[in-house]
Structures are given as C-alpha cells and as structure tokens.
Write a protein that holds these residues in place. Structure first.
Motif, PDB file in Angstrom:
ATOM      1  N   SER A 130       0.797  -1.229   0.000  1.00  0.00           N
ATOM      2  CA  SER A 130       0.000   0.000   0.000  1.00  0.00           C
ATOM      3  C   SER A 130       0.827   1.275   0.000  1.00  0.00           C
ATOM      4  O   SER A 130       0.340   2.336  -0.385  1.00  0.00           O
ATOM      5  CB  SER A 130      -0.931   0.007   1.221  1.00  0.00           C
ATOM      6  N   MET A 131       2.080   1.216   0.424  1.00  0.00           N
ATOM      7  CA  MET A 131       2.894   2.426   0.488  1.00  0.00           C
ATOM      8  C   MET A 131       3.331   2.920  -0.886  1.00  0.00           C
ATOM      9  O   MET A 131       3.691   4.061  -1.036  1.00  0.00           O
ATOM     10  CB  MET A 131       4.130   2.196   1.349  1.00  0.00           C
ATOM     11  N   LYS A 132       3.361   2.058  -1.864  1.00  0.00           N
ATOM     12  CA  LYS A 132       3.768   2.383  -3.236  1.00  0.00           C
ATOM     13  C   LYS A 132       5.258   2.689  -3.360  1.00  0.00           C
ATOM     14  O   LYS A 132       5.742   3.006  -4.411  1.00  0.00           O
ATOM     15  CB  LYS A 132       2.954   3.558  -3.814  1.00  0.00           C
ATOM     16  N   ASP A 133       5.993   2.634  -2.264  1.00  0.00           N
ATOM     17  CA  ASP A 133       7.442   2.828  -2.289  1.00  0.00           C
ATOM     18  C   ASP A 133       8.074   1.631  -1.581  1.00  0.00           C
ATOM     19  O   ASP A 133       8.099   1.581  -0.350  1.00  0.00           O
ATOM     20  CB  ASP A 133       7.833   4.128  -1.591  1.00  0.00           C
ATOM     21  N   PRO A 134       8.559   0.665  -2.352  1.00  0.00           N
ATOM     22  CA  PRO A 134       9.101  -0.557  -1.742  1.00  0.00           C
ATOM     23  C   PRO A 134      10.232  -0.289  -0.745  1.00  0.00           C
ATOM     24  O   PRO A 134      10.337  -0.962   0.276  1.00  0.00           O
ATOM     25  CB  PRO A 134       9.614  -1.364  -2.936  1.00  0.00           C
ATOM     26  N   LYS A 135      11.057   0.689  -1.041  1.00  0.00           N
ATOM     27  CA  LYS A 135      12.185   0.983  -0.148  1.00  0.00           C
ATOM     28  C   LYS A 135      11.687   1.500   1.200  1.00  0.00           C
ATOM     29  O   LYS A 135      12.181   1.092   2.254  1.00  0.00           O
ATOM     30  CB  LYS A 135      13.127   1.987  -0.800  1.00  0.00           C
ATOM     31  N   LEU A 136      10.723   2.379   1.162  1.00  0.00           N
ATOM     32  CA  LEU A 136      10.165   2.925   2.402  1.00  0.00           C
ATOM     33  C   LEU A 136       9.420   1.832   3.170  1.00  0.00           C
ATOM     34  O   LEU A 136       9.547   1.721   4.394  1.00  0.00           O
ATOM     35  CB  LEU A 136       9.234   4.101   2.090  1.00  0.00           C
ATOM     36  N   LYS A 158       8.017   9.342  16.887  1.00  0.00           N
ATOM     37  CA  LYS A 158       7.305   9.894  15.723  1.00  0.00           C
ATOM     38  C   LYS A 158       8.163  10.860  14.910  1.00  0.00           C
ATOM     39  O   LYS A 158       7.819  11.211  13.792  1.00  0.00           O
ATOM     40  CB  LYS A 158       5.998  10.551  16.149  1.00  0.00           C
ATOM     41  N   TYR A 159       9.317  11.262  15.435  1.00  0.00           N
ATOM     42  CA  TYR A 159      10.204  12.162  14.702  1.00  0.00           C
ATOM     43  C   TYR A 159      11.259  11.419  13.879  1.00  0.00           C
ATOM     44  O   TYR A 159      12.059  12.034  13.193  1.00  0.00           O
ATOM     45  CB  TYR A 159      10.901  13.133  15.677  1.00  0.00           C
ATOM     46  N   PHE A 160      11.232  10.107  13.958  1.00  0.00           N
ATOM     47  CA  PHE A 160      12.193   9.314  13.188  1.00  0.00           C
ATOM     48  C   PHE A 160      11.902   9.489  11.694  1.00  0.00           C
ATOM     49  O   PHE A 160      10.768   9.351  11.245  1.00  0.00           O
ATOM     50  CB  PHE A 160      12.101   7.834  13.575  1.00  0.00           C
ATOM     51  N   ASP A 161      12.924   9.769  10.921  1.00  0.00           N
ATOM     52  CA  ASP A 161      12.787  10.018   9.478  1.00  0.00           C
ATOM     53  C   ASP A 161      12.956   8.705   8.705  1.00  0.00           C
ATOM     54  O   ASP A 161      14.073   8.328   8.335  1.00  0.00           O
ATOM     55  CB  ASP A 161      13.821  11.056   9.032  1.00  0.00           C
ATOM     56  N   TYR A 162      11.834   8.025   8.454  1.00  0.00           N
ATOM     57  CA  TYR A 162      11.863   6.749   7.750  1.00  0.00           C
ATOM     58  C   TYR A 162      12.343   6.907   6.307  1.00  0.00           C
ATOM     59  O   TYR A 162      13.025   6.023   5.781  1.00  0.00           O
ATOM     60  CB  TYR A 162      10.478   6.086   7.763  1.00  0.00           C
ATOM     61  N   GLU A 163      11.999   8.010   5.669  1.00  0.00           N
ATOM     62  CA  GLU A 163      12.410   8.212   4.274  1.00  0.00           C
ATOM     63  C   GLU A 163      13.926   8.344   4.167  1.00  0.00           C
ATOM     64  O   GLU A 163      14.546   7.757   3.284  1.00  0.00           O
ATOM     65  CB  GLU A 163      11.699   9.427   3.691  1.00  0.00           C
ATOM     66  N   ALA A 164      14.538   9.116   5.062  1.00  0.00           N
ATOM     67  CA  ALA A 164      15.995   9.253   5.046  1.00  0.00           C
ATOM     68  C   ALA A 164      16.659   7.922   5.395  1.00  0.00           C
ATOM     69  O   ALA A 164      17.676   7.545   4.798  1.00  0.00           O
ATOM     70  CB  ALA A 164      16.435  10.340   6.030  1.00  0.00           C
ATOM     71  N   PHE A 165      16.082   7.208   6.355  1.00  0.00           N
ATOM     72  CA  PHE A 165      16.625   5.910   6.741  1.00  0.00           C
ATOM     73  C   PHE A 165      16.551   4.937   5.565  1.00  0.00           C
ATOM     74  O   PHE A 165      17.517   4.218   5.286  1.00  0.00           O
ATOM     75  CB  PHE A 165      15.874   5.358   7.959  1.00  0.00           C
ATOM     76  N   ALA A 166      15.428   4.915   4.852  1.00  0.00           N
ATOM     77  CA  ALA A 166      15.275   4.042   3.679  1.00  0.00           C
ATOM     78  C   ALA A 166      16.311   4.398   2.620  1.00  0.00           C
ATOM     79  O   ALA A 166      16.949   3.515   2.032  1.00  0.00           O
ATOM     80  CB  ALA A 166      13.867   4.147   3.112  1.00  0.00           C
ATOM     81  N   SER A 175      19.300  -3.653  -2.180  1.00  0.00           N
ATOM     82  CA  SER A 175      18.887  -3.292  -3.537  1.00  0.00           C
ATOM     83  C   SER A 175      17.417  -3.638  -3.714  1.00  0.00           C
ATOM     84  O   SER A 175      16.919  -4.583  -3.098  1.00  0.00           O
ATOM     85  CB  SER A 175      19.691  -4.059  -4.588  1.00  0.00           C
ATOM     86  N   GLU A 176      16.758  -2.886  -4.582  1.00  0.00           N
ATOM     87  CA  GLU A 176      15.342  -3.133  -4.866  1.00  0.00           C
ATOM     88  C   GLU A 176      15.159  -3.216  -6.371  1.00  0.00           C
ATOM     89  O   GLU A 176      15.664  -2.388  -7.119  1.00  0.00           O
ATOM     90  CB  GLU A 176      14.505  -1.994  -4.270  1.00  0.00           C
ATOM     91  N   TYR A 177      14.488  -4.269  -6.810  1.00  0.00           N
ATOM     92  CA  TYR A 177      14.175  -4.493  -8.218  1.00  0.00           C
ATOM     93  C   TYR A 177      12.702  -4.850  -8.324  1.00  0.00           C
ATOM     94  O   TYR A 177      12.286  -5.885  -7.792  1.00  0.00           O
ATOM     95  CB  TYR A 177      14.997  -5.641  -8.817  1.00  0.00           C
ATOM     96  N   GLU A 178      11.932  -3.990  -8.958  1.00  0.00           N
ATOM     97  CA  GLU A 178      10.511  -4.245  -9.202  1.00  0.00           C
ATOM     98  C   GLU A 178       9.756  -4.642  -7.930  1.00  0.00           C
ATOM     99  O   GLU A 178       8.885  -5.509  -7.950  1.00  0.00           O
ATOM    100  CB  GLU A 178      10.353  -5.325 -10.272  1.00  0.00           C
ATOM    101  N   GLY A 179      10.113  -4.013  -6.805  1.00  0.00           N
ATOM    102  CA  GLY A 179       9.444  -4.276  -5.536  1.00  0.00           C
ATOM    103  C   GLY A 179      10.086  -5.361  -4.697  1.00  0.00           C
ATOM    104  O   GLY A 179       9.754  -5.535  -3.533  1.00  0.00           O
ATOM    105  N   HIS A 180      11.010  -6.110  -5.270  1.00  0.00           N
ATOM    106  CA  HIS A 180      11.712  -7.174  -4.546  1.00  0.00           C
ATOM    107  C   HIS A 180      12.968  -6.588  -3.912  1.00  0.00           C
ATOM    108  O   HIS A 180      13.727  -5.878  -4.560  1.00  0.00           O
ATOM    109  CB  HIS A 180      12.092  -8.316  -5.484  1.00  0.00           C
TER     110      HIS A 180
END
Length: 185
Positions: A130-136, A158-166, A175-180
């Motif tokens: 559902s997130m549409k961003d496999p890395k996140l 709640k202040y943890f930056d998941y996007e920066a961590f990802a 590595s991410e390939y087509e969601g894998h």
C-alpha cells in the motif's frame, strides 16, 4: 510447473529451412522432458527429414534470456524449471531477477543449489504494498523487526525520518528491483 500460462515452450525450426524461406517447426513444451538430452533428441526426431538438422530456436515463452539463445538452451534449464516450479509466482519472479541482475547465473559458474542458497540468504521479500514505495515499506519493516527504536520514548519515535533511513539503507547494503528487496552482501 505452476500453470499453463507459465509453461516454458520453444518453437524449434532449423537453420536450413529458415535460410530457404521456411519457418516450419513445432512448439515444444519443456515440461514434457526431464532433461536437455531428451528434449534435443525429440527435436532432432521431429526434423528427421534433414540429414543433420541444425536446430534453431525461433521463439520461446516463459524462459529467461539467460538460459536460452537462438541456437542453444542451457544445460541447467530443466533443473532451473524444476526449482521454480516449487516456488510461488512471487518468489519465482524474485529468483529470476536474482539470477539475471544480481548474481548473473549461470555465467557466474555456480551450481544451481549454490545459487538458490545465495538467493535465500539475500532475498528479503516483496514490498509492493500500500505504500507504493518498496524501499520505504522495507524500512518500516526493518525498523520494526530489528527493534531499532525500541526503548525510544513514543513522543520521540514519531520524529524518526523513515524516508531518510530508507534512502541510506539502499545506498549501501540493500537493492530493490521491481518491488523485490535483496541484501547486497
């Protein structure tokens, strides 16, 4: 094999007929054969009207390009099909990606069992939810599974930056390939 839609097939003609303007051949379903030798024997039998037929694989379906070319099928193809036949579709897709883009099998010289072991160690799963961003999505799971934020007060969590961590996870280590998602080590 999993189903008829994913059955590996090859349309086999000969170079002689092709050079004479004919596409005469036959579709061969590889699930009908136990190994390469049996398959090639049947192909030569089908083209027995030629003295020494030089087989030409004119088209194929559900066979990864790293296993086939116009004039050859890799000797490990049947073992590969047997291995992916025991996997669900998502895992089989991930294994094909691993062989094609990460560990370059069969050209890496590994036996299929060793390739499968490496895949099992490296593969982290499919993250196309559902997130549409496999890395996140993977970063959220990683934080939860490792307990990275355990012990951190919920007011600070709640202040943890998941996007920066990802982003950092996938700069080095994953590595991410087509969601894998795969580990790089």
């Amino acid at each position: 094999m999993r189903n008829l839609e994913s059955t590996p097939k090859i349309y086999v003609g000969t170079y002689s007929q092709y050079n004479n303007g004919s596409l005469f051949g036959k579709w061969f379903d590889l699930t009908d054969y136990s190994d390469l030798k049996e398959f090639l024997r049947d192909c030569h039998e089908f083209h027995r009207n030629e003295l020494d037929p030089e087989l030409m694989f004119q088209d194929w379906e559900n066979i990864p390009d790293f296993l086939i070319s116009e004039c050859s099928l890799h000797k490990e193809a049947f073992t590969y099909f047997e291995a992916i036949g025991e996997m669900d579709d998502e895992t089989a897709e991930a294994f094909e990606i691993y062989c094609k883009q990460i560990n370059y099998w069969p050209s890496n010289g590994y036996e299929l069992d060793d390739q499968l072991d490496g895949f099992r160690e490296s593969y982290r799963g499919f993250f196309g939810g559902s997130m549409k961003d496999p890395k996140l999505e993977y970063a959220y799971q990683y934080v939860e599974e490792t307990g990275l934020l355990s012990g951190v007060p919920s007011a600070l969590e709640k202040y943890f930056d998941y996007e920066a961590f990802a982003r950092d996870l996938f700069l080095e280590g994953y590595s991410e390939y087509e969601g894998h998602v795969f580990t790089d080590y």
